[in-house]
Design a protein around this motif. Structure first.
Motif, short mmCIF file in Angstrom:
data_model
loop_
_atom_site.label_atom_id
_atom_site.label_comp_id
_atom_site.label_asym_id
_atom_site.label_seq_id
_atom_site.Cartn_x
_atom_site.Cartn_y
_atom_site.Cartn_z
N THR A 1 -46.57 -25.65 -16.40
CA THR A 1 -47.88 -26.23 -16.97
C THR A 1 -49.21 -25.77 -16.37
O THR A 1 -50.03 -25.65 -16.94
N ILE A 2 -49.23 -25.86 -14.86
CA ILE A 2 -50.24 -25.34 -14.20
C ILE A 2 -50.74 -23.97 -14.62
O ILE A 2 -52.13 -23.52 -14.82
N SER A 3 -49.88 -23.17 -14.50
CA SER A 3 -50.06 -21.68 -15.01
C SER A 3 -50.50 -21.60 -16.44
O SER A 3 -51.28 -20.72 -16.71
N ALA A 4 -50.10 -22.33 -17.26
CA ALA A 4 -50.42 -22.25 -18.82
C ALA A 4 -51.83 -22.79 -18.60
O ALA A 4 -52.70 -22.19 -19.29
N VAL A 5 -52.35 -23.85 -18.19
CA VAL A 5 -53.52 -24.30 -18.17
C VAL A 5 -54.62 -23.17 -17.46
O VAL A 5 -55.62 -22.87 -18.17
N ASP A 6 -54.13 -22.57 -16.44
CA ASP A 6 -54.86 -21.44 -15.95
C ASP A 6 -55.14 -20.15 -16.80
O ASP A 6 -56.06 -19.76 -16.82
N GLU A 7 -53.74 -19.88 -17.52
CA GLU A 7 -53.91 -18.88 -18.23
C GLU A 7 -55.05 -18.90 -19.59
O GLU A 7 -55.77 -18.11 -19.85
N LEU A 8 -55.05 -20.23 -20.13
CA LEU A 8 -55.87 -20.48 -21.20
C LEU A 8 -57.34 -20.41 -20.72
O LEU A 8 -58.36 -20.20 -21.57
N ILE A 9 -57.57 -21.06 -19.42
CA ILE A 9 -59.07 -20.97 -18.82
C ILE A 9 -59.39 -19.52 -18.70
O ILE A 9 -60.55 -19.15 -18.96
N THR B 1 -61.46 -29.37 -22.17
CA THR B 1 -60.07 -30.12 -21.92
C THR B 1 -59.54 -30.41 -23.04
O THR B 1 -58.38 -30.59 -23.31
N ARG B 2 -60.21 -30.88 -24.23
CA ARG B 2 -59.67 -31.43 -25.21
C ARG B 2 -58.85 -30.43 -26.13
O ARG B 2 -57.53 -30.48 -26.45
N GLU B 3 -59.29 -29.17 -25.95
CA GLU B 3 -58.59 -28.04 -26.76
C GLU B 3 -57.39 -27.64 -25.92
O GLU B 3 -56.27 -27.07 -26.61
N ILE B 4 -57.51 -27.63 -24.59
CA ILE B 4 -56.16 -27.39 -23.86
C ILE B 4 -55.14 -28.38 -24.02
O ILE B 4 -54.08 -28.04 -24.18
N ALA B 5 -55.61 -29.57 -24.01
CA ALA B 5 -54.70 -30.76 -24.17
C ALA B 5 -53.74 -30.65 -25.44
O ALA B 5 -52.66 -30.68 -25.61
N VAL B 6 -54.55 -30.30 -26.69
CA VAL B 6 -54.00 -30.14 -27.99
C VAL B 6 -53.10 -29.07 -28.07
O VAL B 6 -51.94 -29.00 -28.53
N GLU B 7 -53.54 -27.88 -27.20
CA GLU B 7 -52.74 -26.46 -27.36
C GLU B 7 -51.46 -26.69 -26.54
O GLU B 7 -50.53 -26.17 -26.91
#
Length: 117
Positions: free
Chosen positions: A46-54, A62-68
């Motif tokens: 999950t951490i790497s997925a968040v980092d990749e999106l950023i 943060t809302r868009e990341i949470a939804v995705e």
């Protein structure tokens, strides 16, 4: 009591609750410690997925990341700030601490453009 103390008078249910606590053995008038917030379990995927999106879009919220990723906004916020060490600058996510190479590169750019002269 309400006639004497008016709005400063305690509610009847509060007095009954206090009496009930006293009868059960509680004599300390101080508040009990609040329960500690549950520990946030972080998953490296999950951490790497968040980092990749950023990294793909630095202006993502943060809302868009949470939804995705179908996770809570609080978890996204915790991951971004505590785990990844990002901060928001001019509506873009950037690392809070620059590496030595990044600092040197910024210095070179400033010197070549005569910002420091």
């Amino acid at each position: 009591m309400k006639e004497v103390y008016e709005e400063q008078c305690l509610a009847r249910c509060t007095i009954f609750r206090w009496c009930q606590r006293y009868e059960t053995g509680r004599v300390n008038i101080k508040d009990l410690p609040c329960p500690v917030q549950a520990h946030v379990v972080t998953n490296s995927a999950t951490i790497s997925a968040v980092d990749e999106l950023i990294r793909r879009n630095r202006r993502i919220t943060t809302r868009e990341i949470a939804v995705e990723l179908s996770i809570s906004k609080g978890f996204v916020h915790h991951t971004i700030h505590k785990k990844l060490g990002y901060g928001k600058v001019c509506a873009q996510w950037v690392p809070k601490h620059l590496s030595e190479n990044q600092k040197t590169a910024r210095m070179v750019v400033c010197l070549t453009q005569q910002f420091l002269h």
